[in-house]
Write an enzyme that holds these catalytic residues in place. Structure first.
Site, short mmCIF file in Angstrom:
data_model
loop_
_atom_site.label_atom_id
_atom_site.label_comp_id
_atom_site.label_asym_id
_atom_site.label_seq_id
_atom_site.Cartn_x
_atom_site.Cartn_y
_atom_site.Cartn_z
N ASP A 8 13.16 66.04 -0.78
CA ASP A 8 11.86 66.65 -0.52
C ASP A 8 11.53 66.36 0.95
O ASP A 8 11.58 65.21 1.39
CB ASP A 8 10.81 66.04 -1.44
CG ASP A 8 9.45 66.72 -1.33
OD1 ASP A 8 8.97 66.90 -0.18
OD2 ASP A 8 8.88 67.07 -2.36
N GLY A 66 20.27 79.86 8.36
CA GLY A 66 20.43 80.62 9.59
C GLY A 66 20.06 79.82 10.83
O GLY A 66 20.82 79.76 11.80
N LYS A 67 18.89 79.21 10.81
CA LYS A 67 18.47 78.41 11.96
C LYS A 67 19.32 77.15 12.09
O LYS A 67 19.59 76.67 13.19
CB LYS A 67 16.99 78.06 11.86
CG LYS A 67 16.06 79.26 11.92
CD LYS A 67 14.61 78.82 11.86
CE LYS A 67 13.69 80.01 11.75
NZ LYS A 67 13.82 80.72 10.46
N CYS A 76 7.58 82.11 8.78
CA CYS A 76 7.82 83.55 8.83
C CYS A 76 6.60 84.25 8.25
O CYS A 76 6.69 84.98 7.27
CB CYS A 76 9.09 83.92 8.06
SG CYS A 76 9.54 85.66 8.28
N GLY A 100 17.14 75.68 4.20
CA GLY A 100 17.66 76.85 3.49
C GLY A 100 17.08 78.16 3.98
O GLY A 100 15.90 78.21 4.34
N PRO A 101 17.90 79.21 4.04
CA PRO A 101 19.29 79.30 3.61
C PRO A 101 20.31 78.96 4.69
O PRO A 101 21.50 79.09 4.47
CB PRO A 101 19.43 80.76 3.20
CG PRO A 101 18.50 81.48 4.10
CD PRO A 101 17.33 80.55 4.31
N ASP A 106 10.63 74.46 9.43
CA ASP A 106 10.52 75.89 9.11
C ASP A 106 9.94 75.96 7.71
O ASP A 106 10.65 76.08 6.72
CB ASP A 106 11.91 76.53 9.19
CG ASP A 106 11.89 78.01 8.88
OD1 ASP A 106 10.80 78.61 8.89
OD2 ASP A 106 12.97 78.58 8.63
N CYS A 156 13.57 71.83 6.61
CA CYS A 156 13.55 72.78 5.48
C CYS A 156 14.58 73.86 5.78
O CYS A 156 14.25 74.96 6.20
CB CYS A 156 12.17 73.39 5.31
SG CYS A 156 10.82 72.19 5.25
#
Length: 489
Positions: A327, A282-283, A397, A279-280, A344, A277
């Site tokens: 998906d 960073g990881k 998060c 987006g956006p 994530d 998953c």
């Protein structure tokens, strides 16, 4: 929007858009600042007014309701936004009371709301009769329940206060609740990740005195002041803006054990990493940099096309990588394809309230229940697509137990996985962090906190796939509707 608008006008425009159109202040405000031609101190003032008002909304709304004697739902959105903006200036800034009242009232008059301007003028003058301390004392006198009082004065919905209290209690740190809520209401400093293989953290810090290493991840730095976009390391693709907690949970997946060729493709090829998953992005950027250093392959997946575009943009400085738009649950149909998988999961975003203050007023407890089911499905798919002996990192998060420990415990109970000592892995990577004991399904998990670690409230559990048999019920016929947007990088 035409140029020449004042910082207060820009702030009010954004606050109205947040209230009426569910706009995201962190995305809309930079556009409005640019359109108004504001920079430097003026841009800083508009930013402080916007985000400060959103952070203190619960307290200000209680005061406005008390002074006006009206239900807030009976006040038109632009008028309520002006009242909130004025209340913020009166209660929590050094703006002179007469300036806070007069300038806010003038904004409404210029928007053609002469009658509304009189209402706002009267109520702001009523608010100005008492100091912050006096309003706090009034809450204490008039609200009997201690948790309700805390929700009002710390400007968090009651259900979120309860969830955070529960999460802290699981660590035997219930006495930190007020400190945590206060940390959610303080704007964080910009944090950056030094991308592995591009430039070392210490090297970046030595080259710019505004940068200092952070203890929360071996790649993490904090920028004391200035625009991160102007840093040479950022423009050269050696570093990128990223929360330090996000860095730690990504690195825990790649550095919990060295890259292992035996886990790779047949014939001893390199390991295959997946950001399920992404987006956006960073990881993904950090994982891609790690993959390049280790000679591994990396794939990012993001179901939402616009966010997949952001992932591609984040990866572009590092080279070409596969970015799929599936998906995430579809990966249950690709058993054993990857050796390390990061899930994530889309979540409530309660761990990033200091960055997105309006998010706390948009989510409900019912939203969490719906997200938790999706999180279980994604974690099952991640386990299914990870081969025997491989690793899965489950990340959110959010510190809400329903999105963190409850999800992992439920999935681990019927999956061929073992939960690792995640705390020990993170202590190796960040030995200075005060990580509480958080037992989970025979292993441990890690919960980061803004008040304790200076990062977003990231949750992490590392799981090892124990045998070739994978979970069969990771949805035989996955729903192909879009997943909700994740709310952190």
């Amino acid at each position: 929007m035409s140029r020449g608008k004042s910082p207060r006008e820009v702030a009010l425009d954004v606050l109205i858009a947040v209230a009426e159109d569910d706009a995201y202040a962190n995305l809309l405000l930079p556009k409005r600042l640019d359109a108004a031609g504001l920079s430097g101190a003026d841009a800083g003032f508009a930013t402080q007014l916007t985000h400060g008002t959103l952070r203190g909304l619960g307290f200000y709304d209680w005061i406005i309701g008390t002074v006006s004697g009206r239900r807030l739902t009976k006040i038109d959105a632009p008028v309520l936004a002006a009242l909130r903006l004025g209340a913020h200036q009166l209660i929590d800034t050094r703006v002179k009371p007469h300036a806070a009242v007069n300038e806010t009232v003038s904004l409404l008059r210029r928007r053609g709301g002469r009658g509304a301007a009189g209402f706002v003028n009267a109520n702001l003058r009523g608010i100005a009769r008492h100091t912050r301390e006096e309003w706090l004392a009034r809450v204490a006198d008039e609200v009997p329940d201690a948790r309700d009082r805390l929700a009002i004065t710390a400007s968090h919905p009651r259900w979120i206060v309860d969830a955070l209290a529960d999460a802290l209690a699981r660590e035997h740190r219930a006495d930190e609740l007020e400190e945590l809520l206060a940390a959610d209401n303080v704007a964080p400093h910009v944090q950056l990740a030094a991308l592995p293989g591009r430039c070392g953290r210490d090297e970046l810090a030595a080259a710019d005195t505004r940068l200092r290493p952070l203890p929360s991840a071996p790649t993490a730095l904090e920028l004391a002041e200035g625009d991160p976009g102007g840093l040479g390391a950022v423009t050269r693709g050696e570093a990128r803006v990223q929360d330090s907690g996000s860095q730690l949970v990504a690195l825990a997946l790649t550095r919990s054990s060295p890259a292992h060729p035996a886990l790779g493709n047949r014939g001893g090829e390199a390991e295959l990493l997946l950001d399920l998953c992404a987006g956006p992005g960073g990881k993904s950027a950090l994982l891609a940099a790690e993959a390049l250093v280790a000679g591994a392959s990396f794939t990012a997946n993001e179901v939402t096309p616009a966010r997949a575009g952001l992932v591609r943009r984040a990866l572009e400085p590092l080279g070409e990588f596969e970015v799929t738009e599936l998906d995430g649950r579809d990966f249950a149909r690709r058993p054993g394809e990857f050796t390390r998988t990061l899930v994530d999961a889309p979540c409530s975003g309660l761990g990033a309230l200091r960055r997105r203050p309006e998010a706390r007023w948009r989510k409900t407890a019912a939203d969490v229940a719906e997200l938790a089911e999706l999180q279980r499905e994604l974690l099952r798919a991640a386990i299914a697509t990870t081969r025997a002996g491989g690793l899965v990192a489950y990340v959110t998060c959010s510190p809400h137990p329903a999105e963190t420990t409850d999800v992992v415990a439920d999935v681990a109970a019927d999956a061929d996985v073992s939960v690792l000592d995640t705390r020990a892995v993170c202590r190796t990577l960040a030995p200075e962090l005060d990580l509480a004991e958080l037992p989970l399904a025979g292993g441990t998990a890690v919960q980061l906190w803004p008040h304790r670690h200076g990062s977003d409230a990231m949750f992490l559990a590392l799981l090892r796939v124990a045998s070739p048999r994978h979970v069969a019920d990771a949805t035989d016929d996955p729903d192909t509707t879009e997943q909700p947007d994740a709310t952190e990088e």
